[in-house]
Design an enzyme around this catalytic site. Sequence first.
Site, PDB file in Angstrom:
ATOM      1  N   SER A  28       0.832  -1.211   0.000  1.00  0.00           N
ATOM      2  CA  SER A  28       0.000   0.000   0.000  1.00  0.00           C
ATOM      3  C   SER A  28       0.864   1.259   0.000  1.00  0.00           C
ATOM      4  O   SER A  28       0.607   2.210  -0.747  1.00  0.00           O
ATOM      5  CB  SER A  28      -0.886   0.021   1.251  1.00  0.00           C
ATOM      6  OG  SER A  28      -1.803  -1.032   1.199  1.00  0.00           O
ATOM      7  N   GLY A 100      -5.828  -3.922  -7.914  1.00  0.00           N
ATOM      8  CA  GLY A 100      -6.973  -3.057  -7.616  1.00  0.00           C
ATOM      9  C   GLY A 100      -6.519  -1.729  -7.037  1.00  0.00           C
ATOM     10  O   GLY A 100      -7.060  -0.670  -7.368  1.00  0.00           O
ATOM     11  N   SER A 173     -13.324   1.022   2.777  1.00  0.00           N
ATOM     12  CA  SER A 173     -12.325   0.777   1.733  1.00  0.00           C
ATOM     13  C   SER A 173     -11.329   1.927   1.649  1.00  0.00           C
ATOM     14  O   SER A 173     -11.684   3.056   1.311  1.00  0.00           O
ATOM     15  CB  SER A 173     -13.006   0.595   0.371  1.00  0.00           C
ATOM     16  OG  SER A 173     -12.061   0.790  -0.670  1.00  0.00           O
ATOM     17  N   ASP A 325      -6.736  -8.290   4.368  1.00  0.00           N
ATOM     18  CA  ASP A 325      -5.996  -9.172   3.459  1.00  0.00           C
ATOM     19  C   ASP A 325      -5.492 -10.443   4.145  1.00  0.00           C
ATOM     20  O   ASP A 325      -4.904 -11.305   3.494  1.00  0.00           O
ATOM     21  CB  ASP A 325      -4.815  -8.408   2.841  1.00  0.00           C
ATOM     22  CG  ASP A 325      -5.303  -7.296   1.919  1.00  0.00           C
ATOM     23  OD1 ASP A 325      -6.407  -7.425   1.357  1.00  0.00           O
ATOM     24  OD2 ASP A 325      -4.582  -6.285   1.778  1.00  0.00           O
ATOM     25  N   ARG A 399      -2.785 -14.194  -2.586  1.00  0.00           N
ATOM     26  CA  ARG A 399      -2.909 -14.514  -1.155  1.00  0.00           C
ATOM     27  C   ARG A 399      -3.523 -15.895  -0.922  1.00  0.00           C
ATOM     28  O   ARG A 399      -3.227 -16.541   0.076  1.00  0.00           O
ATOM     29  CB  ARG A 399      -3.689 -13.425  -0.421  1.00  0.00           C
ATOM     30  CG  ARG A 399      -2.954 -12.096  -0.456  1.00  0.00           C
ATOM     31  CD  ARG A 399      -3.358 -11.136   0.627  1.00  0.00           C
ATOM     32  NE  ARG A 399      -2.983  -9.784   0.252  1.00  0.00           N
ATOM     33  CZ  ARG A 399      -1.763  -9.265   0.406  1.00  0.00           C
ATOM     34  NH1 ARG A 399      -0.801  -9.960   0.976  1.00  0.00           N
ATOM     35  NH2 ARG A 399      -1.510  -8.028   0.015  1.00  0.00           N
TER      36      ARG A 399
HETATM   37  C1  S3P Z   1      -5.596  -1.401  -0.017  1.00  0.00           C
HETATM   38  C2  S3P Z   1      -6.847  -1.438   0.516  1.00  0.00           C
HETATM   39  C3  S3P Z   1      -7.613  -2.686   0.703  1.00  0.00           C
HETATM   40  C4  S3P Z   1      -6.706  -3.920   0.600  1.00  0.00           C
HETATM   41  C5  S3P Z   1      -5.749  -3.835  -0.546  1.00  0.00           C
HETATM   42  C6  S3P Z   1      -4.858  -2.612  -0.414  1.00  0.00           C
HETATM   43  C7  S3P Z   1      -4.923  -0.090  -0.178  1.00  0.00           C
HETATM   44  O1  S3P Z   1      -8.583  -2.762  -0.297  1.00  0.00           O
HETATM   45  O2  S3P Z   1      -7.481  -5.087   0.490  1.00  0.00           O
HETATM   46  O3  S3P Z   1      -4.922  -4.976  -0.615  1.00  0.00           O
HETATM   47  O4  S3P Z   1      -3.697  -0.053  -0.411  1.00  0.00           O
HETATM   48  O5  S3P Z   1      -5.619   0.935  -0.057  1.00  0.00           O
HETATM   49  P1  S3P Z   1     -10.041  -2.082  -0.140  1.00  0.00           P
HETATM   50  O6  S3P Z   1      -9.869  -0.610  -0.201  1.00  0.00           O
HETATM   51  O7  S3P Z   1     -10.830  -2.602  -1.310  1.00  0.00           O
HETATM   52  O8  S3P Z   1     -10.560  -2.565   1.174  1.00  0.00           O
END
Ligand code: S3P
Length: 449
Positions: A28, A100, A173, A325, A399
């Site tokens: 992140s 994502g 999120s 996660d 994962r």
């Molecule tokens: C993340 C937020 C989480 C997490 C992802 C990393 C981030 O997702 O699952 O691996 O770096 O902001 P969500 O925002 O969909 O919860």
Amino acid sequence: MLHRPPLPLSARRAKVLGGRVRVPGDKSISHRALLLGALATGRTRITGLLEGEDVLNTAKALNALGCPIKKDEAGAWEVFGRGVGGLEEPVADLDFGNSGTGVRLMLGVISGHSMTVRLTGDASLSRRPMARVLKPLELMGLEVLDKGRDTLPLIVRGSADLIPIEYQVPVASAQIKSAILIAGLHASGETTVIEPTATRDHTERMLSYFGARVTATKRQGLRAVSVKGDGELAGGDVKVPGDPSSAAFLAAAALIVPGSDVSIEGVLVNPTRTGFYTTLREMGADVAFTAERIEGGEPVADIRVRHARLRGVRVPPERAPAMIDEYPVLACLAAYAQGETRMEGLAELKVKESDRLAATAAGLLANGVAAKVDGDTLIVDGGRSVPGGGLVATHLDHRIAMAFLVFGLGADRPVTVDDAGMIATSFPEFRPLMEELGAAFAQPEAART
Ligand code: S3P
């Protein structure tokens, strides 16, 4: 899009795990350092950047948007920022692979630039919902050319003239929150995001560090984060701490294999990320955080985990954002804990790199462990024998692959994952690090012929 053959891998029961290691940089924070570095003026120098495929795709995308990024001789990454609103329209599609975080945060960046961009991803990412970020960004001025589309590929057009908003996020999120805050940098006025439950706060911390005016307050018990637009960010040095979500696999392995004693140095212990370690302690694990310190604005510690017999627990839904996660590996560990582990409030797991609720339960069942999904709750009945011997479908999910390779370290018979290739997206050093600790992985017989 790159197509590569699947890479099946098996884990055998290990004798004992031990050693002192480091895990790669937090995913992140790595994404954010690149993205915010690109929006800053001057040079941002990043040490400890995670060099996994997800993060490298974000770097490539920023390059294509006119931001030079390169690795120096000392191994640090330098981002030559273009300033807020200073990126250029790319000549080709931006491909985010499996990530994502990469695509959703980049949507926040693109929103603030008057450019048209086509965004793509792999088969897993192309199934994941994008409307959750598009909706607030459209309120700010982003245009989605294929209106109503919820998945990649997407063509969007940003605007140099964004409108600040106040937005209550419907699900917990950090990606949605971060996309809005990043877009908010380009809006004239104050943009506010209200979260149902506090999520990881790396964007807020790094924005402050780069000089943005960010505030966090409570509104009717909820966390509200605001950013003032039309300011400048100043690039600087970022030291990325070890990823607690990667460290979780090593910690779980130490708890599965009797006699183990594993230390992981320099791990991020920001409280918005440590729900897994809290849960381990409740299960009776011996987990110590030592040498706690602040590095680059984030709390960091060395983590020592020694094997202990665990008991099943109830993991409350409000803890989910702080360990979102880690549920696949926790469920795998729960197979070895005495009694039932109930993990509640996991609706968000259905829209990760795979449907992790279904994939985790199916993987456990395939290996003789009693697991079931009841609505948004995952229940594992542990402490009996763990037969193993099953084949786990990973559905392009790193994962799921790592969780079941760790699970196999204590099972009676080898556990095979159908594709370990995706591990390179977040933790390329997983296999050598685990082997350094004493784990044994091999290509399954069928794959060799
Ligand atoms: C993340 C937020 C989480 C997490 C992802 C990393 C981030 O997702 O699952 O691996 O770096 O902001 P969500 O925002 O969909 O919860």
